[in-house]
Design an enzyme around this catalytic site. Structure first.
Site, PDB file in Angstrom:
ATOM      1  CG  HIS A  51      -1.674  -0.836   0.878  1.00  0.00           C
ATOM      2  ND1 HIS A  51      -2.565  -1.481   2.598  1.00  0.00           N
ATOM      3  CD2 HIS A  51      -2.442  -1.685  -0.023  1.00  0.00           C
ATOM      4  CE1 HIS A  51      -3.489  -2.551   1.802  1.00  0.00           C
ATOM      5  NE2 HIS A  51      -3.245  -2.375   0.987  1.00  0.00           N
ATOM      6  CD  GLN A 250      -2.426 -10.317  -1.980  1.00  0.00           C
ATOM      7  OE1 GLN A 250      -3.272 -10.999  -0.673  1.00  0.00           O
ATOM      8  NE2 GLN A 250      -1.871  -9.356  -1.638  1.00  0.00           N
TER       9      GLN A 250
HETATM   10  P1  IMP Z   1       0.966 -14.234  -5.258  1.00  0.00           P
HETATM   11  O1  IMP Z   1       0.118 -14.271  -4.120  1.00  0.00           O
HETATM   12  O2  IMP Z   1       2.669 -13.540  -5.074  1.00  0.00           O
HETATM   13  O3  IMP Z   1       1.513 -15.567  -5.104  1.00  0.00           O
HETATM   14  O4  IMP Z   1       0.588 -14.216  -6.661  1.00  0.00           O
HETATM   15  C1  IMP Z   1      -0.318 -14.288  -7.245  1.00  0.00           C
HETATM   16  C2  IMP Z   1      -0.831 -13.637  -8.224  1.00  0.00           C
HETATM   17  O5  IMP Z   1      -2.181 -12.050  -7.004  1.00  0.00           O
HETATM   18  C3  IMP Z   1      -0.279 -13.307  -8.594  1.00  0.00           C
HETATM   19  O6  IMP Z   1      -0.870 -13.056 -10.322  1.00  0.00           O
HETATM   20  C4  IMP Z   1       0.006 -11.294  -8.276  1.00  0.00           C
HETATM   21  O7  IMP Z   1       0.213 -10.968  -9.675  1.00  0.00           O
HETATM   22  C5  IMP Z   1      -0.961 -11.378  -7.779  1.00  0.00           C
HETATM   23  N1  IMP Z   1      -0.799 -10.300  -6.543  1.00  0.00           N
HETATM   24  C6  IMP Z   1      -0.714 -10.665  -5.296  1.00  0.00           C
HETATM   25  N2  IMP Z   1      -0.966  -9.700  -4.038  1.00  0.00           N
HETATM   26  C7  IMP Z   1      -1.088  -8.521  -5.653  1.00  0.00           C
HETATM   27  C8  IMP Z   1      -1.060  -7.367  -5.195  1.00  0.00           C
HETATM   28  O8  IMP Z   1      -0.946  -6.918  -3.375  1.00  0.00           O
HETATM   29  N3  IMP Z   1      -1.348  -6.345  -6.130  1.00  0.00           N
HETATM   30  C9  IMP Z   1      -2.018  -7.340  -7.355  1.00  0.00           C
HETATM   31  N4  IMP Z   1      -2.016  -8.462  -7.347  1.00  0.00           N
HETATM   32  C10 IMP Z   1      -1.571  -9.013  -6.522  1.00  0.00           C
END
Ligand code: IMP
Length: 497
Positions: A51, A250
């Protein structure tokens, strides 16, 4: 009484979640509402979130610590549903303290999930192979897998050396079996990254050096001891006693349960998961504010994005790009200079500063998609009715704005249980099944844009007519109410109905 307090009169628990793929400006909304809050709690995700909050021109970036930390006197809870990399948490504490922010109100759930070095290795190893998700590489998925696989560690294990070693052995054993299937050189290179202490945990034979992990984590445990506590009980006991602000991470479309699976994160990023992740139940939430970026959207990582500006070209450019590369290739692009949708997408990204707070990756950009918003609102149930429209200033001067009102399904016949989708069918609400979403062609309605500077507007009435028309259109076509509008990055640039 301030406008925020008037708006939240009679409300005790507010949840702020994103209805899209994250990055919609939740941090700013939380920061504004934290004026009212006595407790601000996060319940899902980990340091994959980021953030960015601007106060009086000063920028603060938080990943694990709730945004309410910037308001003195607020208790900031990292709840039991969060996966915590203690090293990142300590770095964040040090950074905020260095910026003059007190972290005295921080509380960390003793039963939050512990993120370990092998989770990061597993995440990065998988992402080095075909079929990647485009994760943030923070180890989030493997940490949640350990939890669901019943071999996870929790924060309090760091304070109990014998328990820690025994549980770590168990978790590592499972990890080694998987790591053993990757090329040793790839793993060795991964182990050298700064996030893995530049090779400090590497062991050529066992992949990870158990003793090094034990030593590091026991140190982290001692440093964090003062903030580790039973936050689930704290939250339950505070119900009806304190103003509670729940902070989503997210977005609903990235939820492992409701999102565009498998291109999602590994926690339930909806209001339901958020409440559970702080030891509560969504029924305890009086008001849910769904943050929606308007009138464009972004997505980071792989996965279908029907309204993406520039389509596949944009997806590839963002997957392999960086802010610097984009700046060099498209310096000072004007709205009028954009010769195609791809360039328009770049312009939106530049204007909105759409580069990952966690990874620095360019975010894919596209038009606002109402079928997706209808879907997110539907899964939220009674929690899906109130929205905050953010980043409204970004499209000022863009002469033509498109809103996706529904989809035309253009794929082969597809069975969704007993429902058969056939080519040419209209869909008004999105179906998060990736196979379907990948074959949805957006149907747009065009609107003329506005040119007046809205960044100083303090009421909805002051906004240009064309913008008011767009807001009313979204409300009317989805059944949501726009309770608040964000017209700039600063705390003050926030309009409440
Ligand atoms: P992970 O959470 O790192 O496992 O990522 C899984 C998916 O969620 C990927 O497509 C990331 O780009 C997306 N993602 C994870 N955290 C964020 C965030 O805070 N903003 C946008 N996309 C996110």
């Amino acid at each position: 009484m301030t406008k925020i307090r008037v708006f939240l009169k009679g409300v005790r628990v507010v949840a702020v979640v994103c209805s899209q793929w994250g990055d919609s400006g939740k941090g700013k909304v939380i920061d504004v509402l934290a004026e009212w809050a006595e407790i601000n709690a996060r319940g899902t995700g980990g340091d994959n979130a980021g953030h960015t909050i601007v106060i009086n021109g000063q920028t603060y970036v938080v990943h694990l610590i709730p945004s309410g930390i910037l308001r003195p006197g607020v208790i900031n809870v990292i709840g039991s549903g969060v996966v915590v990399n203690p090293r990142v948490l300590l770095e964040e504490i040090a950074l905020l303290t260095g910026q003059g922010v007190s972290v005295a109100g921080l509380r960390l759930a003793h039963n939050a999930k512990l993120l370990l070095p092998h989770h990061i290795m597993l995440d990065l190893a998988r992402e080095s192979c075909p079929g990647k998700i485009g994760t943030t590489g923070r180890g989030i998925g493997p940490a949640y897998e350990d939890h669901c696989g019943r071999r996870g560690l929790t924060i309090t294990d760091m304070l109990n050396p014998d328990v820690f070693v025994s549980k770590l052995r168990h978790s590592l054993e499972a990890a080694r079996r998987i790591l053993g299937s990757y090329d040793l050189e790839v793993l060795k290179a991964i182990a050298q990254i700064p996030r893995l202490s530049s090779g400090a945990f590497w062991d050529e034979k066992n992949f990870l050096n158990l003793d090094a992990v034990v030593e590091a984590y026991q140190g982290f445990g001692q440093e964090l001891k003062g903030v580790i506590t039973d936050t689930d009980t704290l939250m339950r006991q505070s119900l009806g006693q304190k103003n509670i602000l729940l902070e989503g991470a997210q977005g609903t479309l990235l939820s492992v349960d409701y999102g565009s699976y498998p291109f999602v994160t590994s926690s339930d990023a909806s209001v339901h998961g958020l409440a559970k992740g702080v030891g509560l139940n969504a029924a305890a939430v009086d008001l849910t504010l769904n943050v929606v970026k308007a009138f464009y959207m972004t997505r980071v990582g792989e996965g279908p994005f029907p309204t993406e500006l520039g389509g596949q070209r944009s997806a590839e450019w963002c997957a392999n790009g960086s802010r610097d590369k984009e700046r060099q290739t498209y310096p000072a692009l004007d709205w009028g200079d954009c010769t195609d949708d791809f360039q328009l997408g770049v312009k939106v990204r530049q204007q909105g500063g759409e580069y990952g707070a966690t990874t620095g990756r360019p975010r894919r950009t596209g038009w606002l998609d109402l079928p997706l918003l209808r879907y997110s609102s539907a899964v939220a149930g009674r929690h899906g009715q109130h929205v905050v429209l953010t980043k409204l200033d970004v499209l000022t001067d863009c002469s033509l704005i498109k809103i996706c009102t529904n989809y035309r399904y253009v794929g082969p016949p597809y069975h969704l249980g007993q429902r058969l989708l056939t080519t040419g069918m209209r869909l008004s609400a999105a179906i998060p099944d990736t196979t379907v979403l990948a074959h949805c062609q957006p149907v747009y309605q065009d609107f003329p844009g506005w040119t007046a500077d809205i960044s100083h507007a303090t009421s909805r009435a002051e906004l240009p007519e064309r913008l008011k028309t767009l807001i009313a259109f979204v409300e009317q076509k989805t059944g949501v109410t726009a309770d608040a509008l964000s017209v700039g990055p600063d705390r003050e640039q926030f309009i409440i109905k």
